[in-house]
Design an enzyme around this catalytic site. Sequence first.
Site, PDB file in Angstrom:
ATOM      1  N   LYS A  19     -12.515  -6.969   1.463  1.00 58.88           N
ATOM      2  CA  LYS A  19     -11.367  -6.690   1.708  1.00 58.88           C
ATOM      3  C   LYS A  19     -11.152  -4.901   1.306  1.00 58.88           C
ATOM      4  O   LYS A  19     -10.764  -4.849   0.363  1.00 58.88           O
ATOM      5  CB  LYS A  19     -10.353  -7.309   2.073  1.00 58.88           C
ATOM      6  CG  LYS A  19      -9.196  -7.036   2.925  1.00 58.88           C
ATOM      7  CD  LYS A  19      -7.831  -6.703   2.942  1.00 58.88           C
ATOM      8  CE  LYS A  19      -7.129  -5.969   2.005  1.00 58.88           C
ATOM      9  NZ  LYS A  19      -6.856  -4.578   2.105  1.00 58.88           N
ATOM     10  N   GLY A  46      -9.165  -5.037   6.565  1.00 59.02           N
ATOM     11  CA  GLY A  46      -7.447  -5.494   6.715  1.00 59.02           C
ATOM     12  C   GLY A  46      -6.253  -4.545   6.586  1.00 59.02           C
ATOM     13  O   GLY A  46      -6.865  -3.989   5.412  1.00 59.02           O
ATOM     14  N   ASP A  47      -5.116  -5.654   6.251  1.00 63.79           N
ATOM     15  CA  ASP A  47      -3.995  -5.110   5.247  1.00 63.79           C
ATOM     16  C   ASP A  47      -3.485  -6.286   4.604  1.00 63.79           C
ATOM     17  O   ASP A  47      -4.105  -7.268   4.173  1.00 63.79           O
ATOM     18  CB  ASP A  47      -2.919  -4.803   5.812  1.00 63.79           C
ATOM     19  CG  ASP A  47      -2.402  -5.914   6.799  1.00 63.79           C
ATOM     20  OD1 ASP A  47      -2.947  -6.961   6.664  1.00 63.79           O
ATOM     21  OD2 ASP A  47      -1.141  -5.737   8.077  1.00 63.79           O
ATOM     22  N   GLY A  48      -2.243  -5.700   2.967  1.00 66.95           N
ATOM     23  CA  GLY A  48      -2.468  -6.062   2.600  1.00 66.95           C
ATOM     24  C   GLY A  48      -1.513  -7.932   2.845  1.00 66.95           C
ATOM     25  O   GLY A  48      -2.608  -9.111   2.664  1.00 66.95           O
ATOM     26  N   GLY A 101      -6.185  -9.203   3.394  1.00 64.02           N
ATOM     27  CA  GLY A 101      -5.377  -9.644   1.606  1.00 64.02           C
ATOM     28  C   GLY A 101      -4.901 -10.766   1.212  1.00 64.02           C
ATOM     29  O   GLY A 101      -5.192 -11.569   0.621  1.00 64.02           O
ATOM     30  N   GLU A 138      -6.888  -5.249 -12.030  1.00 60.42           N
ATOM     31  CA  GLU A 138      -6.929  -4.533 -12.534  1.00 60.42           C
ATOM     32  C   GLU A 138      -5.560  -3.563 -11.668  1.00 60.42           C
ATOM     33  O   GLU A 138      -6.318  -3.284 -10.441  1.00 60.42           O
ATOM     34  CB  GLU A 138      -8.055  -3.509 -11.884  1.00 60.42           C
ATOM     35  CG  GLU A 138      -8.295  -2.503 -13.627  1.00 60.42           C
ATOM     36  CD  GLU A 138      -8.014  -1.279 -12.613  1.00 60.42           C
ATOM     37  OE1 GLU A 138      -7.115  -1.268 -13.737  1.00 60.42           O
ATOM     38  OE2 GLU A 138      -8.238   0.000 -12.319  1.00 60.42           O
ATOM     39  N   CYS A 177      -5.530   4.908 -11.932  1.00 64.80           N
ATOM     40  CA  CYS A 177      -4.690   4.804 -12.799  1.00 64.80           C
ATOM     41  C   CYS A 177      -4.607   4.337 -14.358  1.00 64.80           C
ATOM     42  O   CYS A 177      -3.445   4.799 -15.186  1.00 64.80           O
ATOM     43  CB  CYS A 177      -5.231   3.492 -12.545  1.00 64.80           C
ATOM     44  SG  CYS A 177      -7.019   2.803 -13.149  1.00 64.80           S
ATOM     45  N   GLU A 200       4.619   4.934 -12.197  1.00 68.80           N
ATOM     46  CA  GLU A 200       3.098   5.491 -12.374  1.00 68.80           C
ATOM     47  C   GLU A 200       3.972   6.081 -11.604  1.00 68.80           C
ATOM     48  O   GLU A 200       4.344   5.076 -10.469  1.00 68.80           O
ATOM     49  CB  GLU A 200       2.129   4.054 -12.144  1.00 68.80           C
ATOM     50  CG  GLU A 200       0.775   4.878 -11.693  1.00 68.80           C
ATOM     51  CD  GLU A 200       0.566   3.306 -11.514  1.00 68.80           C
ATOM     52  OE1 GLU A 200       0.467   2.684 -10.791  1.00 68.80           O
ATOM     53  OE2 GLU A 200      -1.179   4.170 -11.877  1.00 68.80           O
TER      54      GLU A 200
END
Length: 485
Positions: free
Chosen positions: A174, A205-207, A211, A249, A282, A382
Amino acid sequence: MLTKRDFYINGSWVAPATARDYQVINPSNEEPCAIISLGDQADTDAAVAAAKAALPGWAATPPRERARLVAAILDQYEARLQEFAEAISMEMGAPIDFALEEQAPCLPWHTQNFLKAFEHIEWVRPLGAQAPGSAVVMEPIGVVGLITPWNWPVNQIALKAIPAMLAGCTCVLKPSEESPLDAMMFAEFCHDAGIPAGVFNLVNGDGAGVGSQLSSHPDVEMISFTGSTRAGKAISKAAAETLKRVTLELGGKGANLLFADARDDAVEWSVRRMMENTGQSCNAPSRLLVERSVYDKAVAKAAEVANSITVGPAHEAGPHIGPVVNKRQWDQIQGLIQKGIDEGARLVAGGTGLPEGFNRGFYVKPTVFADVKSGMTIEREEIFGPVLSILPFETEDEAVRIANDTPYGLTNYVQTSDARRANRLGHALKSGMVEMNGKSRGAGSFFGGVKQSGRAREGGVWGLEEFLEAKSVSGYDFGLKDAAE
Ligand code: NAD
């Protein structure tokens, strides 16, 4: 505008169970550039079922044959590189030259490194003379769910799908809904390379939808995730019910320790490395810690370098940086730049608002703050945009303390010509990776962090072993030829 509503399941492109359109926005001009579908539970179930059905055959395919088929993906890549880079550039805003030279080539780079490491996987590992007839046998973990972000989209697909398939797992990818186009091309590469039906599947799809459906799915043995720490925690919770393996990650807030004896171009390298990919990495060295004796000089140089970095649309050739991925990120970055000003950091380059000459597109001014103090919001959070924070330090110990005082632990950087100090800091910095004097990770090393950066080890032999399960077998006859060899 591209219309790509179908999902790649069991070797074919199939229509979603329920139509739910999603517009992919080109961040360079804020215009829709593609329509995809967002999947639902029926699509997730269909893809997982295809992967489950394909698992026994693929796991039993001799490793050499799996390697041959996976290597054939690279022929497809070579044939379609320009189109591939253009898709990345359009969907997430990487300037075309950067997409061609840095983003897209992550696929061959990781694949070749995995193929090399794969040759050395010992599938049957005798325990030793003290335990005759006892072995640890390595096996594919099973059906894996791969959930990837938009910032280095192909990089993260390569770091997951390639080792998963080599290991003998079957998978459902995904990709981020912000960057589905390169992922759909990757599915085409797998198809045209002859990867058997069901081994690699893709559902957009989305989270909240696909997801979390993958994360909690009883037939998925492992989730490999790259993205935000927020989503990493949600996935871990969703996965807990089925006790599947979860590798994460996540984000980072890298420190870059620059000492007075650093090489001449160290400040310039540090700023450019921060601004690369418009700060959306990241492992960006987002906190530049500078030894007091060279601090003023470093701040002036950093401002000069940031002011020289140009910003422009992704489709234009050149060394400029592109827009950030979407309005939400743009708003968040603007809010954090304002917060830096409000909390008393000294703005020496860039600032809030669109760069001069732009009235649309999610462009951000390359921004540098000096006199940032530990604990300021821009030092803690972040930012995921082209924003550098500079802090002074007096001693090596103080630099280490500041560097390690963060919930994250992905990559730290050191600029010094003192080899003993470099080695010392290689141990003292709490992160999954430390890079000295502009030297990036070598071929075959892994990418991964500690603390809230997650603890995945992606790349090389470690990245392959993430997709393997160790089984202890006693009474194993080493005299017989093993099928896995
Ligand atoms: P995200 O974590 O929301 O999205 C990454 C992937 O996870 C996408 O495919 C998304 O659809 C999926 N996802 C989101 N929520 C999920 C859930 N609850 N269950 C399962 N899957 C889920 O990242 P984002 O919203 O695109 O960006 C937000 C922040 O994440 C950024 O500001 C940045 O700080 C960070 N980020 C980090 C990386 C990285 O490589 N470490 C990459 C992208 C974003």
